[in-house]
Design a protein around this motif. Structure first.
Motif, PDB file in Angstrom:
ATOM      1  N   ALA B 124       0.944  -1.243   0.250  1.00 28.79           N
ATOM      2  CA  ALA B 124       0.038  -0.043   0.099  1.00 28.79           C
ATOM      3  C   ALA B 124       0.894   1.403  -0.031  1.00 28.79           C
ATOM      4  N   GLN B 125       2.099   1.125   0.574  1.00 28.70           N
ATOM      5  CA  GLN B 125       2.873   2.224   0.626  1.00 28.70           C
ATOM      6  C   GLN B 125       3.479   2.723  -0.653  1.00 28.70           C
ATOM      7  N   GLY B 126       3.651   1.588  -1.587  1.00 31.75           N
ATOM      8  CA  GLY B 126       4.190   1.890  -2.678  1.00 31.75           C
ATOM      9  C   GLY B 126       5.788   1.793  -2.827  1.00 31.75           C
ATOM     10  N   LEU B 127       6.300   2.386  -3.761  1.00 33.36           N
ATOM     11  CA  LEU B 127       7.878   2.171  -3.968  1.00 33.36           C
ATOM     12  C   LEU B 127       8.127   3.860  -4.101  1.00 33.36           C
ATOM     13  N   THR B 128       8.982   4.237  -3.046  1.00 32.19           N
ATOM     14  CA  THR B 128       9.549   5.675  -3.205  1.00 32.19           C
ATOM     15  C   THR B 128      11.006   5.933  -3.599  1.00 32.19           C
ATOM     16  N   GLY B 129      11.349   7.176  -3.848  1.00 33.18           N
ATOM     17  CA  GLY B 129      12.759   7.223  -4.010  1.00 33.18           C
ATOM     18  C   GLY B 129      13.277   6.676  -5.519  1.00 33.18           C
ATOM     19  N   ILE B 130      12.144   6.599  -6.216  1.00 29.24           N
ATOM     20  CA  ILE B 130      12.547   6.161  -7.641  1.00 29.24           C
ATOM     21  C   ILE B 130      13.486   7.595  -8.374  1.00 29.24           C
ATOM     22  N   PRO B 131      14.525   7.217  -8.774  1.00 31.99           N
ATOM     23  CA  PRO B 131      15.179   8.339  -9.316  1.00 31.99           C
ATOM     24  C   PRO B 131      14.599   8.599 -10.772  1.00 31.99           C
ATOM     25  N   ARG B 132      14.427  10.337 -10.601  1.00 33.30           N
ATOM     26  CA  ARG B 132      14.000  10.929 -11.826  1.00 33.30           C
ATOM     27  C   ARG B 132      15.353  11.188 -12.732  1.00 33.30           C
ATOM     28  N   PRO B 133      14.943  10.860 -14.051  1.00 34.56           N
ATOM     29  CA  PRO B 133      16.086  10.896 -14.956  1.00 34.56           C
ATOM     30  C   PRO B 133      16.813  12.172 -14.969  1.00 34.56           C
ATOM     31  N   LEU B 134      18.113  12.289 -15.167  1.00 36.60           N
ATOM     32  CA  LEU B 134      18.920  13.479 -15.346  1.00 36.60           C
ATOM     33  C   LEU B 134      18.558  14.496 -14.234  1.00 36.60           C
ATOM     34  N   TYR B 214       5.479   8.304 -16.479  1.00 36.42           N
ATOM     35  CA  TYR B 214       4.509   8.932 -15.345  1.00 36.42           C
ATOM     36  C   TYR B 214       5.578   8.769 -13.930  1.00 36.42           C
ATOM     37  N   VAL B 215       6.246   7.417 -13.896  1.00 36.80           N
ATOM     38  CA  VAL B 215       7.020   7.283 -12.626  1.00 36.80           C
ATOM     39  C   VAL B 215       8.302   8.126 -12.650  1.00 36.80           C
ATOM     40  N   GLY B 216       8.858   8.244 -13.610  1.00 39.84           N
ATOM     41  CA  GLY B 216      10.103   9.051 -13.999  1.00 39.84           C
ATOM     42  C   GLY B 216       9.631  10.434 -13.382  1.00 39.84           C
ATOM     43  N   PHE B 217       8.607  11.072 -13.698  1.00 41.53           N
ATOM     44  CA  PHE B 217       8.243  12.153 -13.234  1.00 41.53           C
ATOM     45  C   PHE B 217       8.104  12.307 -11.982  1.00 41.53           C
ATOM     46  N   ILE B 218       6.935  11.502 -11.268  1.00 38.92           N
ATOM     47  CA  ILE B 218       6.575  11.879 -10.121  1.00 38.92           C
ATOM     48  C   ILE B 218       7.723  11.255  -9.023  1.00 38.92           C
ATOM     49  N   GLY B 219       8.448  10.076  -9.365  1.00 38.92           N
ATOM     50  CA  GLY B 219       9.307   9.604  -8.818  1.00 38.92           C
ATOM     51  C   GLY B 219       9.087   8.462  -7.540  1.00 38.92           C
ATOM     52  N   TYR B 220       7.766   8.050  -7.641  1.00 38.19           N
ATOM     53  CA  TYR B 220       7.271   6.902  -6.809  1.00 38.19           C
ATOM     54  C   TYR B 220       5.961   6.273  -7.250  1.00 38.19           C
ATOM     55  N   VAL B 221       5.727   5.232  -7.064  1.00 39.67           N
ATOM     56  CA  VAL B 221       4.631   4.374  -7.354  1.00 39.67           C
ATOM     57  C   VAL B 221       3.716   4.025  -6.372  1.00 39.67           C
ATOM     58  N   SER B 222       2.553   4.201  -6.178  1.00 40.78           N
ATOM     59  CA  SER B 222       1.626   3.682  -5.139  1.00 40.78           C
ATOM     60  C   SER B 222       0.491   3.174  -5.885  1.00 40.78           C
TER      61      SER B 222
END
Ligand SMILES: Nc1ncnc2c1ncn2[C@@H]1O[C@H](COP(=O)(O)OP(=O)(O)OP(=O)(O)O)[C@@H](O)[C@H]1O
Ligand SMILES: [Mg+2]
Lengths: 301, 314, 243
Positions: B124-134, B214-222
């Protein structure tokens, strides 16, 4: 084990009731009605509304949690659900039926399902509701197996409805016309039958069954605006597993789906229970798309 | 950059990301007549796939491979493709409804996996801290967002022109022939089920691509970003823009997303707190009405070009 | 025989508004007359009978039965207009039993009257009696055709429209079917029949219309057309490859 069996049969009989209505409309009106599940929700809430408005309180009958008021409320709900189905058919499905792509109607039912769900949410709010706060005493049938009287009632009612519906389809002129309509609408007209009337009765029967399923579901679980949405996949799986248009098939399909759901928790985490109908659906489509018992029309195009 | 412009950039990034999903759906519905009732599922697979592949390594998680962003996006697209193959192969030879039902089912199943498979998806928390490209290359978040808008706009443009080219290629003409007369096309030795499968899978792949962006932009998924309502929103964008028309798909995406955000603002401003949940329902009802009323009264869409490309607009 | 039983005047009709298949076709059938329509594949013969039956929209022209206008009739009112129609394909319900097929055909009648006429149909067509509780999908092509005709006759129509009743039948069966139709005409029923079997059609019918590309080409007493070389030309000229 035994308990999982009992729970599975209970869920299965509710799915079966919903799936009968769905398989009828899918077979006869020839489209997968995504809004069928919302007819179930609507029926359940209409019964709740009738109970709330009339405020009649008569004690429960025998060991059951409900009494005469809920039975009357269910009848009213069945009428109101049929009315909703007829209105939606008149306003949305009928004008779109002439489209070259018949999936347009299926898609519109998808939109309608959203609308109905949200209207229910607006009227009744999103929190869980119950028909009765009576506490029911579970009956111990044998060691390791306890069932609620309501659950037995649900199972019994499902059986009665299936048998009645079978005789209706086999023995009456209207039932015969419905089966014929599933095969060839033009030929039904050529035979001098006004298909619009048959379509209307199909909606009425399918919707009334949906309302009953909704009330039973609300009685055994709880009422939320999402109940229909959550039932939709099991209903489709049951209807297709049993063969589209096949009433007995829908019941067997419903029981199989219900049992599979309840036994699945022995093997996989409970969180995935809702995916079980999807697995069954995929398996049927890969292996035997016309369903276990064949439908009014096959699965192939 | 003033607040409004910053917001506008943010808004356009999301809207253009959705427009890629809408173009994928347009390929399926507008040009092929396939009803995908689980759009959000394919979008989510792309997003989660990208997140798992590019995310940082963490002990408690399976994923976190820290791969470069493009690799992650391509991985997400491949996963969406596979999911589309699973339902497509099962159903495209059968009655058309079965595809609709199966896609509905796969979306629900994906949602369950996202919620419950904690070690892969973060639950439910999802994955955070996904690197945003460049991200490090740019000095300020505002500048970065501008860059990302450019990236998404470029990808959307590539998808648009790519699709237009495909539709005018022999393959596109075959698609049209099958749509207009399946039996005739089949008698010419073409396999309609195969061509439909290709269109369906390609459309789903595009949805996966959008998920990665979408993920690359917001940097997390939930799981909250992939609720079933998104499927309806994407459909509303397509229908309003006019199905069978890729320019309309882009316009519809921006228009409906604007309507959605503005109605959300209006409700949060105007409605008292105790009615906020009903406000959400009203917002959704607007989407439902848009779909149903447009189908009934403006089958060519509200803002798309008048010219008819789709067979649904006879 | 002054006013025709069926009068089709100058109708334009088609499956889509922008694509007419029939361009001003006229046909008439008198009481107790047998009329055949012939023409190459795709000429619009089936479309013509479907248009009369209200299954294909007519955009101009009129259809009347015994003087009353039945243009764009609601198909389920065919029986009320004293017409019965047997389509070219899918003319029985294969998922229903023979008995159920006949019951459906009798659904405009009272239960008692329906039962009486179904019993009569079984007398006339013993093969149906034999299979009465079987699904119609077990029937052969000829048996299905028999069932379809028996079903159509239940309402005792004044006009019977048949679309290629001989299709797929052995020569022996064809002559049997035609004999039966002839005797039907002698009881006062008018027949409008689409046929591919040109020779047989010209031999048994009173009058014949030749249709090509959605237009009337030739018509007249069948005996006269039988020797007409033009009939053959139309068939060959329009690319028909049929007998
Ligand atoms: N359901 C339909 N939708 C669209 N066009 C049709 C349909 N049925 C027939 N047509 C077209 O109408 C034209 C006439 O067809 P019709 O069936 O009336 O021919 P026919 O004279 O009965 O031929 P046949 O001898 O092969 O039965 C053809 O060009 C055909 O392609
Ligand atoms: Mg024909």
């Amino acid at each position: 084990m035994l308990q999982a069996l009992a729970d599975g049969i209970l869920t299965g009989s509710i799915i079966a009731l919903g799936a009968i209505g769905l398989t009828l409309t899918m077979g006869i009106l020839r489209f997968a009605n995504f809004a069928h599940a919302e007819l179930i929700t609507w029926g359940a809430y209409m019964a709740l509304g009738v109970l709330a408005i009339t405020g009649v309180f008569a004690g429960p009958i025998g060991p059951f949690s409900f009494g005469l008021p809920l039975i009357l409320a269910t009848l009213v709900a069945a009428v109101l659900t049929a009315a909703l189905a007829l209105v939606v058919d008149y306003l949305v499905f009928r004008p779109l039926r002439s489209h070259t792509n018949h999936m347009t109607v299926v898609f519109s039912s998808f939109g309608v399902s959203l609308l109905v769900r949200m209207v229910i949410l607006l009227i009744f709010g999103g929190s869980a509701e119950y028909y009765s706060d009576e506490l029911q005493i579970a009956v111990r049938l044998m060691p390791g197996l306890r069932v609620m009287p309501d659950h037995l009632f649900t199972l019994g009612l499902t059986l009665v409805i299936v048998i009645a519906l079978h005789f209706f389809l086999q023995r009456t002129r209207l039932g015969l016309s419905m089966r014929a309509l599933a095969e060839n609408p033009d030929l039904v007209r050529i035979n001098g039958i006004d298909t619009r009337t048959v379509v209307r009765w199909t909606w009425i029967i399918g919707a009334a069954l949906a309302a009953v399923a909704g009330v039973l579901y609300g009685m055994t679980v709880q009422l939320r605006p999402e109940i229909g949405f959550q039932l939709l996949l099991p209903l489709f799986a049951a209807a297709i597993l049993g063969g589209v248009g096949n009433v007995f098939g829908a019941v067997v399909g419903g029981l199989i789906v219900g049992l599979a759901e309840s036994f699945s928790v022995l093997f996989i985490p409970a969180g995935y229970k809702m995916a079980v109908p999807f697995i069954i659906l995929l398996a049927v489509l890969y292996v035997r798309p016309s369903g276990l018992f064949g439908g009014m029309r096959g699965g192939a195009k | 950059m003033s607040g409004y412009i910053a917001y506008l950039v943010f808004f356009l990034i999301v809207a253009l990301t959705y427009s890629i999903v809408v173009m994928g759906l347009n390929l399926q519905w507008g040009f092929t007549g396939l009803f995908n009732a689980g759009v959000v599922g394919f979008f989510a697979i792309g997003a989660y796939g990208t997140a798992v592949l590019t995310g940082p390594d963490r002990a408690e998680l399976i994923g976190g491979f820290g791969l470069p962003f493009p690799v992650g996006v391509i991985g997400g697209m491949i996963l969406s493709t596979l999911a589309a193959l699973v339902v497509g192969l099962a159903t495209l030879r059968l009655r058309e409804e079965y595809l609709a039902i199966s896609t509905f089912g796969i979306a629900i199943s994906i949602q369950l996996v996202a919620l419950n498979f904690d070690t892969l998806t973060g639950g439910a928390q999802g994955l955070t801290g996904i690197p945003r490209p460049l991200f490090a290359t740019f000095g300020s978040p505002g500048a970065y967002n501008l860059f990302y808008l450019g990236l998404v706009a470029t990808v959307a443009a590539v998808v648009y022109f790519g699709l237009q080219a495909a539709l005018h290629s022999p393959w596109g003409r075959l698609l049209k022939a099958i749509r207009e007369d399946e039996t005739a096309a089949a008698s010419l030795g073409k396999n309609p089920a195969m061509v439909r499968l290709q269109a369906f899978v390609l459309g789903s792949t595009l949805m996966g691509l959008a998920g990665g962006l979408y993920v690359g932009f917001i940097g997390y998924v939930s799981p909250m970003d992939f609720l079933p309502i998104l499927t309806f929103q994407i459909w509303a964008m397509l229908i309003v823009g006019g199905s069978g028309n890729n320019r309309g798909a882009i316009v519809g995406a921006v228009g409906v997303w604007a309507l959605w955000t503005m109605s959300g603002f209006a409700i949060s401003r105007l409605l008292p707190v105790e009615y906020q949940s009903q406000g959400g329902a009203i917002q959704v009802i607007i989407i439902g009405l848009l779909i149903v009323l447009t189908l009934l009264f403006r089958p060519r869409g509200l803002i798309g070009e008048a010219q008819s490309v789709s067979r649904h607009v006879s | 025989m002054t006013t025709a039983l069926l009068q089709v005047s100058d109708i334009t009709a088609g499956y889509r508004p922008d694509l007419p298949i029939l361009h001003g076709v006229s046909v008439s059938v008198s009481e107790a007359e047998m009329v055949t329509i012939i023409g190459p594949n795709g000429a619009g013969k089936s479309t013509l009978v479907k248009a009369i039956a209200g299954l294909v929209p007519i955009s101009s022209g009129t259809v009347s039965v015994a003087g009353s206008n039945v243009t764009n009739l609601l198909t389920h009112k065919l029986a009320t207009a004293s017409i019965a129609y047997v389509p070219q394909t899918a003319n029985v319900f294969t998922t229903l039993t023979i008995d159920e097929n006949l019951k459906l055909g009798a659904s405009t009648l009272s239960k008692a009257e329906g039962a009486r006429r179904i019993a009569m149909a079984y007398d006339n067509f013993p093969v149906l009696q034999k299979y009465r509780s079987h699904k119609a999908k077990v029937l052969s092509g000829g048996q299905r055709q028999t069932l379809a005709v028996a079903r159509a006759l239940l309402t005792e129509p004044r006009l019977l429209m048949l679309d290629e009743p001989s299709a797929g039948l052995s020569p022996l069966m064809v002559s049997e079917v035609f004999e039966r139709l002839k005797s039907l005409v002698s009881t006062g029923v008018a027949i409008l029949m689409v046929e591919q079997n040109v020779k047989a059609a010209l031999a048994i019918s009173d009058r014949t219309y030749v249709l090509a590309e959605g237009r009337n080409r030739i018509d007249g007493p069948s005996s006269e057309l039988a020797g007409d070389s033009q009939v053959a030309t139309i068939y060959l000229g329009a690319g028909g490859r049929k007998r």
